[in-house]
Motif scaffolding. Structure first.
Motif, PDB file in Angstrom:
ATOM      1  N   HIS A 145       0.855  -1.202   0.000  1.00  0.00           N
ATOM      2  CA  HIS A 145       0.000   0.000   0.000  1.00  0.00           C
ATOM      3  C   HIS A 145       0.888   1.248   0.000  1.00  0.00           C
ATOM      4  O   HIS A 145       2.108   1.160   0.053  1.00  0.00           O
ATOM      5  CB  HIS A 145      -0.912  -0.029   1.227  1.00  0.00           C
ATOM      6  CG  HIS A 145      -0.128  -0.240   2.481  1.00  0.00           C
ATOM      7  ND1 HIS A 145       0.687   0.739   3.035  1.00  0.00           N
ATOM      8  CD2 HIS A 145       0.030  -1.341   3.255  1.00  0.00           C
ATOM      9  CE1 HIS A 145       1.266   0.261   4.100  1.00  0.00           C
ATOM     10  NE2 HIS A 145       0.904  -1.011   4.256  1.00  0.00           N
ATOM     11  N   LYS A 146       0.222   2.395  -0.022  1.00  0.00           N
ATOM     12  CA  LYS A 146       0.967   3.647  -0.190  1.00  0.00           C
ATOM     13  C   LYS A 146       1.677   4.108   1.075  1.00  0.00           C
ATOM     14  O   LYS A 146       2.657   4.842   1.024  1.00  0.00           O
ATOM     15  CB  LYS A 146       0.030   4.749  -0.683  1.00  0.00           C
ATOM     16  CG  LYS A 146      -0.453   4.482  -2.103  1.00  0.00           C
ATOM     17  CD  LYS A 146      -1.140   5.699  -2.693  1.00  0.00           C
ATOM     18  CE  LYS A 146      -1.532   5.396  -4.129  1.00  0.00           C
ATOM     19  NZ  LYS A 146      -2.932   5.543  -4.410  1.00  0.00           N
ATOM     20  N   SER A 152       6.322  -2.036   3.637  1.00  0.00           N
ATOM     21  CA  SER A 152       6.557  -1.260   2.413  1.00  0.00           C
ATOM     22  C   SER A 152       8.001  -0.751   2.364  1.00  0.00           C
ATOM     23  O   SER A 152       8.635  -0.731   1.306  1.00  0.00           O
ATOM     24  CB  SER A 152       5.554  -0.106   2.313  1.00  0.00           C
ATOM     25  OG  SER A 152       5.568   0.694   3.476  1.00  0.00           O
ATOM     26  N   LYS A 177       2.581  -2.697 -12.186  1.00  0.00           N
ATOM     27  CA  LYS A 177       1.943  -2.183 -10.950  1.00  0.00           C
ATOM     28  C   LYS A 177       2.991  -1.973  -9.857  1.00  0.00           C
ATOM     29  O   LYS A 177       2.997  -0.971  -9.153  1.00  0.00           O
ATOM     30  CB  LYS A 177       0.877  -3.177 -10.459  1.00  0.00           C
ATOM     31  CG  LYS A 177      -0.400  -3.150 -11.280  1.00  0.00           C
ATOM     32  CD  LYS A 177      -1.552  -3.817 -10.551  1.00  0.00           C
ATOM     33  CE  LYS A 177      -1.359  -5.324 -10.457  1.00  0.00           C
ATOM     34  NZ  LYS A 177      -2.371  -6.022  -9.676  1.00  0.00           N
ATOM     35  N   TRP A 181       4.139   1.562  -8.134  1.00  0.00           N
ATOM     36  CA  TRP A 181       4.177   1.731  -6.678  1.00  0.00           C
ATOM     37  C   TRP A 181       5.563   2.221  -6.238  1.00  0.00           C
ATOM     38  O   TRP A 181       5.681   3.163  -5.440  1.00  0.00           O
ATOM     39  CB  TRP A 181       3.847   0.407  -5.967  1.00  0.00           C
ATOM     40  CG  TRP A 181       4.107   0.514  -4.499  1.00  0.00           C
ATOM     41  CD1 TRP A 181       3.275   1.074  -3.562  1.00  0.00           C
ATOM     42  CD2 TRP A 181       5.307   0.127  -3.807  1.00  0.00           C
ATOM     43  NE1 TRP A 181       3.896   1.055  -2.328  1.00  0.00           N
ATOM     44  CE2 TRP A 181       5.132   0.485  -2.454  1.00  0.00           C
ATOM     45  CE3 TRP A 181       6.504  -0.469  -4.201  1.00  0.00           C
ATOM     46  CZ2 TRP A 181       6.124   0.251  -1.488  1.00  0.00           C
ATOM     47  CZ3 TRP A 181       7.489  -0.705  -3.253  1.00  0.00           C
ATOM     48  CH2 TRP A 181       7.294  -0.350  -1.903  1.00  0.00           C
TER      49      TRP A 181
END
Ligand SMILES: N[C@@H](CCC(=O)N[C@@H](CS)C(=O)NCC(=O)O)C(=O)O
Length: 200
Positions: A145-146, A152, A177, A181
Motif C-alpha cells: 500500500h501507499k 513497504s 503495478k 508503486w
C-alpha cells in the motif's frame, strides 16, 4: 545511539528510513564501516560482523534489521513502523519477510556471481534468482500500500538494491503495478535521502 552501517547496505537503509520517518535520526550517530573486513569496532558489538548493528543509549547492541527497526518503534512518540495488531501487522511482517528474502537471495548471489561458475555454483545462483523472480511476481499481484510501515519500507529497499546492484536484470517491464508503486514510494523524503551509494 550508534549505528554501524554501510551506505550500500539495503538492510541498514531499512533502519535509516525508519529512524528518519519517526523523527529520531538526529539521535543516531552513523558509524560507517565495511563488515566484510571484520573491523574490531564492529566485532565488539556484533560477533557476526554484519551491518546494521545498533548500540542503544544503554549500551545494548542490537541486530539484525527487523530487531533494530522494532526497537526504534519504542523510542519517541511518532507512529510505529510495526502495526500493533490485526491484519495490518501480519501483512507488514509478511512484506518485510518478502523484501528481506529478496535481499537474502541477492546479496550472496552477487558474491557467487563474481566466482568461477562451476555446475554446483551455477545451480545455486539460478535457484536464488528464481526465488527473487517469483517473489517479484507475487508483489506485482499485490503491491504494498501507499503508506510507510516496515513492510513497504523493506520492499522498497529490496527493489532499490536490485536497481543498484543488478541493473542488467530489469524487473519493471513485466511488473507495471509494482514499478508504479515503487516510483511513487521513492518520492518519500526518507526513501529519497537514503538511496544506496550516495548518502552517509
Ligand atoms: N538479516 C540481516 C542481514 C544483514 C547483512 O547480511 N548485512 C550485510 C551487508 S548488506 C553484511 O553485513 N555482510 C557482511 C557479512 O555477511 O560478513 C539483517 O536484516 O540485518
Amino acid at each position: 545511539m550508534k549505528l554501524h552501517h554501510s551506505p550500500t547496505s539495503p538492510y541498514a537503509r531499512k533502519v535509516r528510513i525508519c529512524a528518519i520517518t519517526r523523527g529520531i535520526d538526529g539521535r543516531i550517530e552513523l558509524m560507517r564501516t565495511n563488515p566484510n573486513e571484520s573491523p574490531v569496532a564492529l566485532l565488539a558489538d556484533n560477533p557476526l560482523s554484519k551491518v546494521p548493528t545498533l548500540v542503544t543509549d544503554d549500551g545494548v547492541a542490537l541486530f539484525d534489521s527487523p530487531a533494530i527497526c522494532e526497537y526504534l518503534d519504542s523510542v519517541g512518540e511518532a507512529m510505529a513502523m510495526f502495526p500493533e495488531h490485526g491484519a495490518a501487522r501480519w501483512q507488514a511482517l509478511k512484506l518485510q519477510a518478502m523484501g528481506d528474502g529478496i535481499l537474502d537471495a541477492c546479496v550472496p548471489r552477487r558474491t557467487e556471481l563474481a566466482r568461477p561458475q562451476d555446475e554446483g555454483r551455477a545451480a545455486s545462483v539460478a535457484r536464488m534468482r528464481a526465488a527473487v523472480e517469483r517473489t517479484l511476481d507475487a508483489l506485482e499481484v499485490e503491491p504494498p500500500h501507499k503508506g510507510l510501515d516496515i513492510g513497504s519500507i523493506t520492499v522498497a529497499c529490496a527493489l532499490g538494491y536490485l536497481d543498484f546492484r543488478f541493473p542488467q536484470e530489469p524487473w519493471r517491464e513485466t511488473r507495471p503495478k509494482l514499478a508504479a508503486w515503487f516510483a511513487a514510494f521513492s518520492q518519500d523524503p526518507a526513501v529519497a535521502a537514503t538511496a544506496p551509494g550516495d548518502s552517509a
